[in-house]
Motif scaffolding. Structure first.
Motif, mmCIF file in Angstrom:
data_model
loop_
_atom_site.group_PDB
_atom_site.id
_atom_site.type_symbol
_atom_site.label_atom_id
_atom_site.label_comp_id
_atom_site.label_asym_id
_atom_site.label_seq_id
_atom_site.Cartn_x
_atom_site.Cartn_y
_atom_site.Cartn_z
ATOM 1 N N GLY A 34 -46.607 47.368 9.972
ATOM 2 C CA GLY A 34 -45.541 46.484 9.463
ATOM 3 C C GLY A 34 -44.264 46.842 8.692
ATOM 4 N N ILE A 35 -44.541 47.369 7.483
ATOM 5 C CA ILE A 35 -43.400 47.590 6.408
ATOM 6 C C ILE A 35 -42.116 48.103 7.130
ATOM 7 N N LEU A 36 -41.122 47.711 6.849
ATOM 8 C CA LEU A 36 -39.706 48.132 7.314
ATOM 9 C C LEU A 36 -38.838 48.179 6.285
ATOM 10 N N THR A 37 -37.986 49.359 6.142
ATOM 11 C CA THR A 37 -36.985 49.426 4.969
ATOM 12 C C THR A 37 -35.643 49.765 5.983
ATOM 13 N N TYR A 38 -34.532 49.333 5.390
ATOM 14 C CA TYR A 38 -33.177 49.814 6.216
ATOM 15 C C TYR A 38 -31.957 49.823 5.415
ATOM 16 N N THR A 39 -31.012 50.546 5.620
ATOM 17 C CA THR A 39 -29.868 50.622 4.857
ATOM 18 C C THR A 39 -28.956 49.504 5.424
ATOM 19 N N ARG A 40 -28.384 48.636 4.749
ATOM 20 C CA ARG A 40 -27.548 47.493 5.085
ATOM 21 C C ARG A 40 -26.051 48.064 5.876
ATOM 22 N N LEU A 41 -25.663 47.172 6.581
ATOM 23 C CA LEU A 41 -24.586 47.556 7.174
ATOM 24 C C LEU A 41 -23.231 47.902 6.486
ATOM 25 N N ASP A 42 -23.148 47.089 5.252
ATOM 26 C CA ASP A 42 -22.038 47.300 4.214
ATOM 27 C C ASP A 42 -22.475 48.201 3.128
ATOM 28 N N ASP A 43 -23.438 49.082 3.282
ATOM 29 C CA ASP A 43 -23.949 50.067 2.326
ATOM 30 C C ASP A 43 -22.790 51.140 2.025
ATOM 31 N N PRO A 44 -22.688 51.609 1.101
ATOM 32 C CA PRO A 44 -21.772 52.899 0.911
ATOM 33 C C PRO A 44 -22.526 54.097 1.850
ATOM 34 N N ILE A 45 -21.319 54.807 2.475
ATOM 35 C CA ILE A 45 -21.978 56.158 3.289
ATOM 36 C C ILE A 45 -22.959 56.914 2.781
ATOM 37 N N ASP A 46 -22.676 57.203 1.292
ATOM 38 C CA ASP A 46 -23.773 58.016 0.681
ATOM 39 C C ASP A 46 -25.084 57.389 0.761
ATOM 40 N N VAL A 47 -25.373 56.203 0.644
ATOM 41 C CA VAL A 47 -26.595 55.481 0.667
ATOM 42 C C VAL A 47 -27.030 55.425 1.987
ATOM 43 N N ILE A 48 -26.332 55.027 3.183
ATOM 44 C CA ILE A 48 -26.792 55.260 4.450
ATOM 45 C C ILE A 48 -27.288 56.648 4.944
ATOM 46 N N VAL A 49 -26.637 57.675 4.384
ATOM 47 C CA VAL A 49 -26.972 58.952 4.999
ATOM 48 C C VAL A 49 -28.183 59.638 4.217
ATOM 49 N N HIS A 50 -28.307 59.204 2.942
ATOM 50 C CA HIS A 50 -29.371 60.002 2.117
ATOM 51 C C HIS A 50 -30.465 59.080 1.849
ATOM 52 N N THR A 51 -30.542 57.831 2.404
ATOM 53 C CA THR A 51 -31.824 57.014 1.871
ATOM 54 C C THR A 51 -32.125 56.265 3.085
ATOM 55 N N GLN A 52 -33.362 55.558 3.010
ATOM 56 C CA GLN A 52 -34.033 54.822 3.981
ATOM 57 C C GLN A 52 -33.726 53.342 3.759
ATOM 58 N N GLY A 53 -33.059 52.894 2.737
ATOM 59 C CA GLY A 53 -32.630 51.898 2.230
ATOM 60 C C GLY A 53 -33.734 50.851 1.472
ATOM 61 N N ARG A 54 -33.550 49.583 1.785
ATOM 62 C CA ARG A 54 -34.603 48.644 0.964
ATOM 63 C C ARG A 54 -35.229 47.787 1.993
#
Length: 585
Positions: free
Chosen positions: A378-398
């Motif tokens: 079930g559980i899914l986390t993801y980086t949003r399309l408008d997140d800063p590039i550092d957030v997208i590169v270094h995290t798995q989002g919310r």
């Protein structure tokens, strides 16, 4: 924890079919998810069709969450008629109306065989359009697909059929040189409940898929939205896979929410680069999520650049799901192809993506990235399309849903301070409450109040984004394919020359991680080639075969007497299978 219960499915003719071993969502949580609009009472058999009353699906974002609600401004109009739904490996274009009719016919054909609502059907098909027909046909009948992978062989498929009490098994006649009717003959001898084998292509003495399509569509009992829609497979530490029951309610939410998260609508095109029996390529949004919002799905023979780069341009692909090794292959191949990837969003999850490779998606490939963490449970986390590039590169989002409840705990189960590493625990509107027919596993895999213990070590940044730091589970992630060490150990312990065995994952520059067998051996000492052949003859899937084999005098132990796999991993900083020797081959 809610104990396993027996779900009694009542058929209109008065007959009942008992599906035991399913742990349902507690009634108060189910009511909450319905009231909040996560569960809308839709069944997956309605894929390919507009919502009742002609309403289109509307998905509205609220803050960082995504929820499905009725009304509002539509973002996706469900396509139909002559709109292209699927382009298959042979290049044939399947329209929505055609798939819709075939799904009705397949459902009626299954019913004519005596397959009923609640019956389990093991489905082992490659990425072909018939996968969609078979799946949606089963959903409409209320039969429950159990999704095997094309690479599974006698050990895995036999287990799935027996554990689920499957009455039918659907296969292709052949795929990548392997003939599945022979596999069906092998597993049928061990599965007395299996009544039917349905073959796409040459039936070779079994029931032909094409013959089922001769049935005339008709009204069928169909499922309730709270029923189990299908079973996915979980890679865990207990050997053979556990079965994950996903309901129509929870998966319908997941399909529309992930479609919104990836900007998928009726103008979008999804390229299936992974097996569609995987959760990621099935419903994140994958095949089913793309069909749910009226988009187009491409099913190439394989995801190699020479197969898909031309398709990306000619079919205007907007989204694909890749494992890190394939991202690297695509990036390295760009110098040999004249292809524009600027319109492509690449979804990456389930394996470690290095920051260098993540940035290369932007700087070298000209594409965009959405970084995901997910589980078939079930559980899914993801980086949003408008997140800063550092957030997208270094995290798995919310988390995907506002209703996703997250805890990060220490080994004693206490919540750790913000920012510290701990095990991820979760529950929510699309996360299961228990594995199928696995009460002993459920007793440890879930907390008393229904949180799933994921086994993944995570931390959260001050801005609320999740970073995956590792995992507790003894699972080897080979290029996105999950291999349980315990399963290989169970088979290898039967080898006459292997006295003691331990299997661990070791780093690999291409696949991320590969299996390595450590063994205390008797004479004659086998080679890697011998070990691989032994596993192959035992019916183990090819992708699970070890890449390395190390002969040791003894296996190190922890203070409580368990094999110390961390020490084994550390002993191999750079393993190499090399040329054959007493321990390698």
């Amino acid at each position: 924890m809610t104990p396993p219960v027996r779900i009694v499915v009542t058929i209109p003719d008065g007959r009942c079919d008992e599906l035991d071993g399913v742990v349902p969502f507690p009634p108060d949580f189910a009511a909450r998810y319905r009231a909040a609009g996560y569960w809308r009472g839709r069944v997956l058999g309605d894929l390919l069709r507009p919502s009742p009353g002609g309403d289109s699906v509307a998905v509205v974002a609220g803050g960082d969450s995504v929820a499905v609600v009725a009304g509002g401004d539509s973002v996706a109009v469900v396509a139909g008629g002559d709109s292209v739904a699927v382009v298959d490996p042979a290049g044939r274009r399947w329209a929505y109306a055609e798939l819709d009719d075939l799904a009705d016919r397949f459902a009626a054909g299954l019913a004519d065989l005596g397959v009923a609502r609640g019956d389990r059907v093991v489905v082992q098909l490659p990425n072909i359009a018939e996968f969609a027909v078979v799946s949606i046909g089963c959903y409409r009948l209320g039969a429950i697909p159990v999704y095997g992978l094309p690479g599974h062989r006698q050990r895995e498929i036999g287990y799935l059929i027996r554990h689920s009490d499957a009455v039918a098994y659907v296969v292709a006649d052949q795929h990548q040189g392997f003939r599945y009717p022979e596999l069906a003959r092998q597993v049928r001898r061990e599965a007395p409940a299996l009544r039917h084998v349905v073959v796409v292509g040459d039936p070779d003495g079994f029931t032909g898929y094409a013959d089922l399509l001769l049935a005339e569509p008709r009204e069928l009992p169909g499922p309730d939205p709270s029923d189990v829609a299908f079973f996915l497979l979980s890679g865990g530490t207990t050997g053979l896979p556990k079965l994950i029951p996903r309901t129509h309610d929870d998966y319908a939410y997941q399909l529309t929410a992930t479609a919104r998260a990836c900007g998928m609508d009726e103008h979008g095109c999804y390229l299936a680069s992974l097996p569609v029996a995987h959760n990621a390529a099935l419903g994140c949004p994958g095949l089913l999520g793309t069909l749910a919002v009226g988009g187009k799905v491409l099913l190439p023979p394989n995801p190699s650049p020479d197969e898909v780069f031309e398709l990306i341009g000619s079919e205007r692909v907007t989204l694909t799901t890749l494992m890190p090794p394939m991202v690297q292959m695509w990036r390295d191949a760009l110098e040999f192809f004249d292809v524009d990837l600027s319109g492509l969003l690449i979804q990456v999850g389930s394996a470690h993506l290095s920051p260098e490779l993540a940035r290369g998606i932007y700087t070298e490939m000209g594409s965009r990235l959405t970084h995901w963490f997910g589980m078939a449970e079930g559980i899914l986390t993801y980086t949003r399309l408008d997140d800063p590039i550092d957030v997208i590169v270094h995290t798995q989002g919310r988390p995907l849903a506002e209703a996703d409840e997250i805890r990060v705990v220490d080994p004693e189960g206490a919540d750790v301070p913000p920012g510290e590493v701990g095990e991820l625990l979760t529950r929510g509107p699309y996360t299961i409450r228990g594995y199928y027919r696995a009460p002993e596993v459920n007793a440890t895999a879930f907390t008393a109040d229904g949180f799933l213990r994921t086994g993944d070590l995570v931390r959260f940044t001050p801005d609320g984004n999740m970073v995956v730091e590792g995992r507790l589970k003894d699972v080897i992630n080979k290029g996105g394919e999950k291999i349980t060490a315990a399963e290989l150990e169970d088979v290898l312990h039967l080898h006459p020359a292997l006295r003691r065995v331990a299997v661990v994952g070791v780093p690999d520059p291409v696949m991320g991680e590969v299996p390595c067998v450590f063994a205390v051996c008797a004479e004659p000492v086998p080679t890697l080639r011998d070990v691989r052949e032994y596993l192959r003859e035992a019916g183990v899937a090819g992708y699970k075969l070890p890449d390395h084999f190390e002969v040791v005098d003894s296996l190190p132990r922890t203070t409580v007497g368990k094999i110390d796999k961390n020490r084994l991993r550390q002993s191999l900083s750079a393993p190499s299978s090399g040329l054959p020797n007493p321990g390698r081959g």
